[in-house]
Write a protein that holds these residues in place. Structure first.
Motif, PDB file in Angstrom:
ATOM      1  N   GLU A  53       0.999  -1.097   0.005  1.00  0.00           N
ATOM      2  CA  GLU A  53      -0.003  -0.154  -0.085  1.00  0.00           C
ATOM      3  C   GLU A  53       0.925   1.225  -0.149  1.00  0.00           C
ATOM      4  O   GLU A  53       1.986   1.478   0.600  1.00  0.00           O
ATOM      5  N   LEU A  54       0.486   2.315  -0.762  1.00  0.00           N
ATOM      6  CA  LEU A  54       1.513   3.529  -1.110  1.00  0.00           C
ATOM      7  C   LEU A  54       0.882   4.509  -0.625  1.00  0.00           C
ATOM      8  O   LEU A  54      -0.342   4.901  -1.142  1.00  0.00           O
ATOM      9  N   THR A  55       1.625   5.501   0.069  1.00  0.00           N
ATOM     10  CA  THR A  55       1.220   6.799   0.237  1.00  0.00           C
ATOM     11  C   THR A  55       2.522   7.782   0.017  1.00  0.00           C
ATOM     12  O   THR A  55       3.675   7.459   0.357  1.00  0.00           O
ATOM     13  N   PHE A  56       2.109   8.596  -0.987  1.00  0.00           N
ATOM     14  CA  PHE A  56       3.389   9.664  -1.419  1.00  0.00           C
ATOM     15  C   PHE A  56       3.019  11.029  -0.832  1.00  0.00           C
ATOM     16  O   PHE A  56       1.895  11.524  -1.071  1.00  0.00           O
ATOM     17  N   THR A  57       3.647  11.600  -0.078  1.00  0.00           N
ATOM     18  CA  THR A  57       3.514  12.969   0.592  1.00  0.00           C
ATOM     19  C   THR A  57       4.749  13.835   0.590  1.00  0.00           C
ATOM     20  O   THR A  57       5.843  13.246   0.346  1.00  0.00           O
ATOM     21  N   ASP A  58       4.598  15.010   0.807  1.00  0.00           N
ATOM     22  CA  ASP A  58       5.456  16.198   1.134  1.00  0.00           C
ATOM     23  C   ASP A  58       6.362  16.008   2.406  1.00  0.00           C
ATOM     24  O   ASP A  58       5.522  16.413   3.289  1.00  0.00           O
ATOM     25  N   LEU A  59       7.424  15.279   2.597  1.00  0.00           N
ATOM     26  CA  LEU A  59       8.303  15.020   3.651  1.00  0.00           C
ATOM     27  C   LEU A  59       8.745  15.997   4.058  1.00  0.00           C
ATOM     28  O   LEU A  59       9.540  16.076   5.034  1.00  0.00           O
ATOM     29  N   THR A  60       9.209  17.244   3.579  1.00  0.00           N
ATOM     30  CA  THR A  60       9.727  18.372   3.970  1.00  0.00           C
ATOM     31  C   THR A  60       8.664  18.973   5.365  1.00  0.00           C
ATOM     32  O   THR A  60       9.418  19.580   6.007  1.00  0.00           O
ATOM     33  N   ASP A  61       7.560  18.701   5.269  1.00  0.00           N
ATOM     34  CA  ASP A  61       6.920  18.767   6.498  1.00  0.00           C
ATOM     35  C   ASP A  61       6.559  17.357   7.178  1.00  0.00           C
ATOM     36  O   ASP A  61       5.824  16.673   6.807  1.00  0.00           O
ATOM     37  N   ILE A  62       7.114  17.547   8.569  1.00  0.00           N
ATOM     38  CA  ILE A  62       6.975  16.296   9.465  1.00  0.00           C
ATOM     39  C   ILE A  62       5.386  16.174   9.750  1.00  0.00           C
ATOM     40  O   ILE A  62       5.163  14.994   9.886  1.00  0.00           O
TER      41      ILE A  62
END
Ligand SMILES: *Cc1c(COP(=O)(O)O)cnc(C)c1O
Length: 369
Positions: free
Chosen positions: A110-119
């Motif tokens: 199961e995949l989630t892509f997110t902006d990891l520059t924001d914790i």
């Protein structure tokens, strides 16, 4: 031992009584049976052992596994997860690895892509079946910076395995294992090889645990391993890695500042620039800002293409990390679904003389404006 010294002395396992200074290439695929001997080159080979020892020391881990490509290294991590595991990965994850996840692992993970520059985004995406956090910093091609330490702290609180793609920074500038990551991943095709003539990948682990055992099992039985010749070439290339990285970073810093002031340039992405949104975090976790930058050409994709065709020394080609400068308009390569701006050019700044590079870029931009 300092990095420069271990890079030169670490990749040698010499058993020959004639004491060659450089470890010979062992091409034999099989080895005579005896107590403690190697058995078969898919499982292990003296040149791969030397390379893996060197990689372990470079990233300050406990073990390393070398692969036939960076994607093969990434694939091995995904294969080592239990079926149905949830992965959190950066929205701008390296295009090829994202494609691998979306195309090949879509029914298995199961995949989630997110902006990891924001914790906060990491916290929001956590699920009961989340097993792995994938970090890539600086990212490709937007040079986004994620805070490795903070992300790994949250990951640890939630029993996630963290893997950090350290291809852009290299251990010369960034040590994710020291910042809390469990495993470091590399495309050795890039700076480790450094001369655009080797395809390779690597994983280095902080702990020799059951997840790592599973990875090594997939490496040895799956067989996506580098040839003895490629292992030899990598050990050879890594000897100069620290010096190459210092040159790449110096050139990229000057070129970024130059582009930042040019009227034909809309925006420059380089973590060394003080206006880069990730500059502070980058300064805290990196000892140099690397050799990759990207910039937006004023106008549109046609103007960007014109700049590219005007250049002499920057070859229009995929890949990065070689001594020769390369660049490309990423959106054209990533295809119609890409979120990369159409007028973005990613540059792998090489080790040609800086004056030549600056002069070339200036004249290419001036011809368009
Ligand atoms: C190139 C690259 C990869 C994939 O490596 P290959 O050797 O091309 O398979 C993964 N991550 C990053 C950041 C890369 O630049």
């Amino acid at each position: 031992m300092k990095f420069e010294t271990l890079a030169i002395h670490g990749g040698n396992l010499i058993t020959d009584s004639q004491k060659p200074v450089i470890q010979p290439i062992t091409l034999s695929t099989t080895f005579g049976h005896q107590e403690g001997s190697l058995i078969y080159t898919r499982a292990n080979n003296p040149n791969r052992m030397a390379l893996e020892q060197l990689l372990t020391q470079m990233e300050m881990g406990t073990a390393a596994a070398a692969f036939s490509s960076g994607n093969a290294a990434g694939m091995t991590v995904f294969q080592a997860l239990p079926l149905g595991s949830h992965i959190i990965a950066p929205a701008d994850m390296y295009h090829g690895l994202k494609k691998l996840l979306v195309d090949v692992f879509k029914d298995k993970l199961e995949l989630t892509f997110t902006d990891l520059t924001d914790i906060e985004n990491l916290k929001k995406c956590l699920q009961p079946n989340t097993k792995l956090l994938w970090i890539e910093t600086p990212s490709n091609p937007l040079l986004k910076i994620s805070d490795i330490k903070s992300l790994c702290t949250v990951a640890k609180e939630n029993d996630l395995i963290t893997v950090c793609d350290n291809t852009f920074a290299t251990p010369v500038f960034q040590n994710p294992l020291k910042l809390g990551a469990d495993i470091v991943m590399h495309s050795s095709t890039k700076y480790f090889g450094g001369h655009s003539d080797i395809l390779g990948g690597a994983l280095i682990t902080k702990q020799n645990n059951s997840f790592w055992e599973q990875i090594v099992n997939i490496q040895k039985t799956g067989g996506a391993v580098p040839s003895p010749f490629d292992c030899y070439l990598l050990c050879r290339s890594i000897k100069t890695l620290a010096y190459r990285m210092k040159g790449h970073a110096e050139h990229a810093g000057v070129l970024a500042t130059f582009l930042d002031q040019h009227k034909q340039v809309e925006r420059v992405f380089y973590p060394g620039l003080t206006h880069h949104p990730g500059h502070e975090v980058a300064s805290s976790q990196m000892s140099g800002f690397g050799g990759i930058l990207s910039f937006l050409v004023k106008g549109g994709p046609d103007d960007a293409d014109k700049v590219i065709s005007n250049l002499k020394y920057f070859n229009n080609a995929t890949s990065l990390g070689g001594v020769e400068s390369l660049l490309e308009r990423r959106a054209a390569v990533e295809g119609p679904d890409t979120k990369t701006p159409q007028n973005l050019i990613r540059v792998s700044v090489g080790l040609e003389h800086l004056d030549d590079l600056l002069e070339d870029m200036e004249s290419a931009l001036d011809k368009v404006s």
